[in-house]
Design a protein around this motif. Structure first.
Motif, short mmCIF file in Angstrom:
data_model
loop_
_atom_site.label_atom_id
_atom_site.label_comp_id
_atom_site.label_asym_id
_atom_site.label_seq_id
_atom_site.Cartn_x
_atom_site.Cartn_y
_atom_site.Cartn_z
N LEU A 604 50.24 50.44 38.12
CA LEU A 604 51.27 49.96 39.04
C LEU A 604 51.52 50.95 40.16
N HIS A 605 51.43 52.21 39.84
CA HIS A 605 51.61 53.25 40.85
C HIS A 605 50.55 53.11 41.95
N TYR A 606 49.32 52.81 41.57
CA TYR A 606 48.25 52.66 42.55
C TYR A 606 48.49 51.44 43.44
N LEU A 607 48.92 50.35 42.82
CA LEU A 607 49.16 49.14 43.60
C LEU A 607 50.24 49.36 44.66
N LYS A 608 51.17 50.20 44.32
CA LYS A 608 52.27 50.47 45.23
C LYS A 608 51.83 51.38 46.38
N ARG A 609 51.00 52.36 46.10
CA ARG A 609 50.66 53.38 47.09
C ARG A 609 49.48 53.03 47.98
N PHE A 610 48.48 52.32 47.43
CA PHE A 610 47.19 52.23 48.12
C PHE A 610 46.94 50.84 48.72
N PRO A 611 46.19 50.77 49.83
CA PRO A 611 45.87 49.49 50.50
C PRO A 611 44.75 48.75 49.78
N ILE A 612 45.09 48.05 48.72
CA ILE A 612 44.10 47.37 47.87
C ILE A 612 44.14 45.87 48.17
N ASP A 613 42.96 45.23 48.15
CA ASP A 613 42.85 43.79 48.44
C ASP A 613 42.63 42.95 47.20
N ILE A 614 41.92 43.50 46.22
CA ILE A 614 41.46 42.68 45.10
C ILE A 614 41.68 43.43 43.79
N LEU A 615 42.08 42.69 42.75
CA LEU A 615 42.14 43.23 41.39
C LEU A 615 41.10 42.52 40.54
N LYS A 616 40.36 43.32 39.76
CA LYS A 616 39.40 42.73 38.83
C LYS A 616 39.91 42.96 37.41
N ILE A 617 40.18 41.86 36.71
CA ILE A 617 40.71 41.98 35.35
C ILE A 617 39.58 42.39 34.42
N ASP A 618 39.80 43.44 33.66
CA ASP A 618 38.76 43.97 32.79
C ASP A 618 38.38 42.95 31.72
N GLN A 619 37.08 42.90 31.40
CA GLN A 619 36.57 41.91 30.45
C GLN A 619 37.16 42.08 29.05
N SER A 620 37.69 43.27 28.73
CA SER A 620 38.28 43.48 27.40
C SER A 620 39.49 42.57 27.20
N PHE A 621 40.21 42.24 28.30
CA PHE A 621 41.34 41.30 28.21
C PHE A 621 40.84 39.86 28.20
N VAL A 622 39.86 39.59 29.07
CA VAL A 622 39.35 38.23 29.20
C VAL A 622 38.70 37.77 27.90
N ARG A 623 38.01 38.69 27.23
CA ARG A 623 37.26 38.36 26.01
C ARG A 623 38.16 37.76 24.94
N GLU A 624 39.40 38.23 24.86
CA GLU A 624 40.30 37.80 23.78
C GLU A 624 41.24 36.66 24.19
N GLU A 648 44.00 39.28 45.80
CA GLU A 648 43.08 38.36 45.16
C GLU A 648 42.76 38.86 43.76
N VAL A 649 42.51 37.94 42.80
CA VAL A 649 42.23 38.33 41.43
C VAL A 649 40.88 37.76 41.02
N ILE A 650 40.06 38.63 40.42
CA ILE A 650 38.76 38.22 39.90
C ILE A 650 38.70 38.62 38.43
N ALA A 651 38.38 37.68 37.57
CA ALA A 651 38.27 37.96 36.13
C ALA A 651 36.80 38.22 35.78
N GLU A 652 36.56 39.27 35.03
CA GLU A 652 35.20 39.65 34.66
C GLU A 652 34.89 39.22 33.22
N GLY A 653 33.59 39.06 32.94
CA GLY A 653 33.15 38.82 31.56
C GLY A 653 33.48 37.45 31.03
N VAL A 654 33.55 36.44 31.89
CA VAL A 654 33.87 35.08 31.45
C VAL A 654 32.62 34.46 30.82
N GLU A 655 32.75 34.03 29.58
CA GLU A 655 31.59 33.51 28.85
C GLU A 655 31.84 32.15 28.20
#
Length: 691
Positions: A604-624, A648-655
Motif C-alpha cells: 500500500l505504501h508503494y501504491l501511494k508514493r509511486f506513479p504506477i499504472d497496473i497491478l498484477k495479482i500474484d498467481q498464488s492468490f489466483v490459484r486458490e 488496471e488489474v491483471i490476474a496471473e496464472g489463470v488455468e
C-alpha cells in the motif's frame, strides 16, 4: 777460624745475590739510602733498571732530586716520604713515558730496611712493567662490563641457575616479566614461575643444558605476580667453567602479545566476521575430522544445508546494513540449537550449515523440524515485523557419501529440490536429485555465450481482456535452450544472471528484441499492442535504464505506450531512487506495472508514493480462488483497491474456467494463464494482433 769462614761465606752469598739474582731479574730494582731531611740517595740499581731508565752507575751516590727532576721526581719522593712516615710497605702504580717507548704502566713495591736501632736505613724499590697485565685486566673488565650490560639490559628475561634449577641471579627484564622483585626471585626455583603442567618438560630442558646441550621450550605458560598468565618461550644455555658445566642461563621471551595476535588471526580466519560463527574454511577443516571420527566409532553424521527464502527482498527493503542486522538476529536463534554434537557454520550470504555428529535419521528429522520452528515467530527490525522461512537440504554420512565435498554437494542438491518444490521445508538427499541439480559454474560459462550463440529467445503470453475477449497486450518471457543443459528454467538462470551481473546484458537484449518485434508487427500493418517486459531489481536501479529504453524506442520508431515495464516490489525498496526512476519512465511515456502484488512488505505504501499504472495479482492468490475463502477475499480486495486508485488489474496464472468467472464477476480487466494460452513464439500469436 770458623768466624772467618762464615764471613767469607756471607760475602760470597752477597756476591751471588747481587751478580746472579739481582742483575738477572727482569724487575727494576733500586736501593736508596735514607738520609736526614729526609732525602734519598741512590746506592744500587740492577741491569734491568739501567736499560729501562736513564739512570746509570755514575748516578750512584747521588740524591733522587739530583738524578730525577720534574713531576716524576716529586711523585716518587712523596711515596718514599710516606714510607718513612708509616714504616710500612707501599705498593703503587704510575704511568710514565720512557725515552723511545710508548707509555707504560709500572707497579712498584717500596720496602723499608731497618738497622739495629730499628730505624729505616734503606728503601728497596722493586718496579715491574705491568702494561700488558693492565691491558689484559682492562680488556677483561670491559668484557665483563659488556657481558653484564648484555645481561642486565636485555629485553628478554635472563636467569642464572645452578645445577638444581635454583635462581642465583636475574636481570631487570626478569623482574618486569614476572612482576617479582629480584630479592624474591633469587634463591627460588625456576619451576615456581611456571604452571605445573610443563614441569616435566622444563626439567628435561634443564637436564639437556646441564649436560652441555642448549635446548628450547615453546609455549611455556608462566605465572606472574599479578596472576595474569603469560605465554613465553624458553632457551636453556649451559654455563661452562674450567671445562665443567656449572648451571645454565635461562632466557625467557614474552610471546603473549604475538600469541594473542596469532590467536586472533587464527580466530578470524575460521570465523565469519559478521555473525561470529564458524565459516566455510572452518567447515572444510572440521568436516573431514568429524567424518574420520564417525568412521572410527561407526556412527552417523548429518549435514543440514540451510538457505533463507527470498532474503534478497530483505536486503532490498532494509539495505545491506539492515540485512546484516537481520542475519545477526537469525544467527541468535540458530545458535540456540547448537551443542557439542550440533555445530553451526555460515556458508556465506544467507546460507548456513549444521553438522550433526552421532545423529540418527530420527535425530536429524527432529533437528530439521526444530530449525523450521525457529522461524515461526517474526523478526523485528526498527519496529517493523518481518517473516522469513528457511529451506533445508540434508545429506547423511555414510549413506550419501564418504567425504566432505560429497556430503555438502548432496545437501545442496537436496536444498535445490526444496527451493524448486515450494521452499520452507526440508528434504533428504535422494539419488534422482543429482540429475536435476544444475552445475552453476558450468551454467554461468554457457550463459555468458547464450546471446552470441543465439540460444536465447522470447515467448509472449497474451493478456485477455475479460470484458471484450480481445487481446491488446502481452508479457514477454525469456527462454533459454542450451546445447548442454537443454531447456533451462528461468527460475534457474535468471537468479544466476543477477548474481553474476549478466542480467544487464540479457535485459538490454530482451528490450531490443521486444522493440524489434513491435516494429515487425507495425510494419505488417497490425494494430498497436502493449508488451510487458520484466525488469530485474538490479537492472531497474541502473542510471542508464531510461536512456537505453529511449534509445531503442527511437531506433525502432516505437511509441512509448507500447512498452510496459514490469517490476517487483523488491525493486522498489530504495524509495528515493525508485521514485526518481519511475518519474523518468512516466515522462518517457511507458506503462509501469507491479508484478506479484501482495507478496511483498509494504504494498500500500508503494501504491501511494509511486506513479504506477497496473497491478498484477500474484498467481498464488489466483490459484486458490474458489477453494480458499481468504484468497478469494484478498483477490477481490486487490481488484477493488486498484479500481479506486484508477489502476488496471491483471490476474496471473489463470488455468480454470471457475477462476475466469470469478475474476470477470469481480471486474478484473485482464487475465493471463494457460486457460487462454501458453507463452508462444510471435508467429503463433499473430492472429491476436492481425485484427
Amino acid at each position: 777460624m770458623q768466624a772467618i769462614n762464615r764471613k767469607e761465606d756471607n760475602d760470597m752469598l752477597d756476591t751471588v745475590l747481587k751478580d746472579v739474582v739481582l742483575e738477572n731479574i727482569n724487575d727494576l730494582i733500586f736501593i736508596m739510602k735514607v738520609e736526614k731531611g729526609p732525602s734519598f740517595r741512590y746506592v744500587y740499581i740492577n741491569e734491568a733498571a739501567k736499560k729501562m731508565t736513564e739512570i746509570n752507575n755514575e748516578d750512584m751516590g747521588r740524591l733522587l732530586d739530583e738524578v730525577l727532576t720534574g713531576e716524576l721526581a716529586e711523585r716518587l719522593k712523596e711515596k718514599y716520604v710516606q714510607l718513612i712516615e708509616n714504616e710500612e710497605t707501599i705498593i703503587f702504580r704510575d704511568t710514565i713515558k720512557l725515552p723511545g717507548r710508548d707509555q707504560v704502566v709500572n707497579e712498584s713495591i717500596l720496602t723499608p730496611i731497618k738497622n739495629k736501632s730499628d730505624e729505616i736505613e734503606y728503601v728497596v724499590s722493586i718496579t715491574r712493567d705491568v702494561t700488558l697485565l693492565m691491558r689484559e685486566k682492562k680488556r677483561l673488565t670491559n668484557a665483563k662490563n659488556r657481558y653484564k650490560s648484555i645481561i642486565e639490559h636485555n629485553l628478554d628475561a635472563i636467569f642464572i641457575l645452578d645445577a638444581n634449577g635454583v635462581i642465583k641471579e636475574s636481570n631487570i627484564a626478569s623482574c618486569q616479566l614476572t612482576g617479582y622483585p629480584k630479592r624474591q626471585l633469587v634463591n627460588s626455583t625456576i619451576f615456581e614461575l611456571f604452571h605445573p603442567s610443563i614441569k616435566e618438560e622444563l626439567q628435561q630442558t634443564l637436564l639437556k643444558a646441564l649436560s652441555g646441550t642448549p635446548a628450547t621450550l615453546e609455549h611455556c605458560l608462566m605465572k606472574t605476580n599479578n596472576r595474569k598468565d603469560k605465554v613465553t618461550s624458553l632457551k636453556a644455555v649451559p654455563i661452562v667453567v674450567k671445562e665443567k658445566f656449572d648451571g645454565c642461563y635461562i632466557i625467557i621471551k614474552d610471546n603473549t602479545i604475538s600469541y594473542e595476535q596469532n590467536e586472533m588471526i587464527h580466530y578470524m580466519a575460521l570465523h565469519d566476521q559478521l555473525t561470529g560463527l564458524w565459516n566455510r574454511k572452518a567447515l572444510d577443516e572440521h568436516l573431514p575430522l568429524f567424518i574420520q571420527s564417525m568412521e572410527d566409532t561407526e556412527q552417523e553424521l548429518s549435514v543440514l544445508y540451510l538457505d533463507l527464502d527470498r532474503f534478497k527482498f530483505v536486503n532490498d527493503t532494509l539495505g545491506l546494513k539492515g540485512g546484516d542486522r537481520f542475519l545477526n538476529k537469525i544467527t541468535e536463534r540458530l545458535v540456540t540449537l547448537t551443542d557439542e554434537h550440533c555445530l553451526l557454520y555460515r556458508q556465506g550470504g544467507d546460507e548456513f550449515i549444521y553438522l550433526l555428529k552421532n545423529s540418527s535419521l530420527e535425530d536429524t528429522k527432529k533437528k530439521a523440524g526444530e530449525v523450521l520452528t525457529l522461524f515461526h515467530q517474526s523478526f523485528t527490525i526498527d519496529g517493523q515485523e518481518f517473516y522469513i522461512s528457511p529451506s533445508i537440504g540434508v545429506s547423511r554420512y555414510p549413506a550419501d557419501g564418504y567425504d566432505a565435498n560429497s556430503l555438502i554437494q548432496k545437501a545442496a542438491q537436496a536444498l535445490f529440490q526444496v527451493k524448486e518444490k515450494g521452499r520452507a521445508h526440508y528434504r533428504f538427499y535422494q539419488t534422482h536429485m543429482e540429475s536435476s541439480f544444475p552445475n552453476y559454474i558450468i551454467m554461468e560459462s554457457h550463459l555468458r555465450k547464450a546471446i552470441e550463440k543465439e540460444e536465447l529467445y522470447i515467448h509472449y503470453q497474451p493478456q485477455m481482456n475479460l470484458s471484450t475477449g480481445h487481446v491488446d497486450s502481452f508479457e514477454a518471457l525469456i527462454r533459454w535452450n542450451n546445447r548442454k543443459f537443454g531447456f533451462v528454467s528461468p527460475g534457474q538462470f535468471i537468479p544466476l544472471a543477477e548474481e553474476t551481473g549478466l542480467i544487464h546484458g540479457i535485459g538490454e537484449w530482451v528490450l531490443e528484441q521486444v522493440c524489434l518485434q513491435l516494429k515487425n508487427w507495425r510494419n505488417k500493418g497490425y494494430k498497436n499492442v502493449r508488451i510487458a517486459i520484466n525488469i530485474s531489481p538490479k537492472q531497474f536501479l541502473q542510471e542508464q535504464l531510461v536512456d537505453t529504453m529511449r534509445g531503442y524506442l527511437a531506433k525502432y520508431d516505437i511509441p512509448a505506450p507500447c512498452l510496459e515495464i514490469e517490476i517487483t516490489e523488491g525493486a522498489m525498496q530504495d524509495t528515493q531512487q525508485t521514485l526518481k526512476v519511475l518519474k523518468k519512465l512516466k515522462e518517457l511515456g511507458v506503462y509501469i506495472s507491479v508484478d506479484d502484488f501482495g507478496t511483498g512488505y509494504s504494498s500500500l505504501h508503494y501504491l501511494k508514493r509511486f506513479p504506477i499504472d497496473i497491478l498484477k495479482i500474484d498467481q498464488s492468490f489466483v490459484r486458490e480462488i474458489g477453494s480458499s475463502q481468504k484468497d478469494s477475499a484478498i483477490t477481490t480486495t486487490i481488484i477493488h483497491l486498484a479500481h479506486s486508485l484508477g489502476l488496471e488489474v491483471i490476474a496471473e496464472g489463470v488455468e480454470k474456467e471457475g477462476q475466469v468467472h470469478f475474476l470477470r464477476e469481480a471486474n478484473c480487466q485482464k487475465a493471463q494463464g494457460f486457460y487462454f494460452s501458453k507463452p508462444k513464439g510471435p508467429e503463433e500469436l499473430e492472429h491476436y494482433v492481425n485484427a
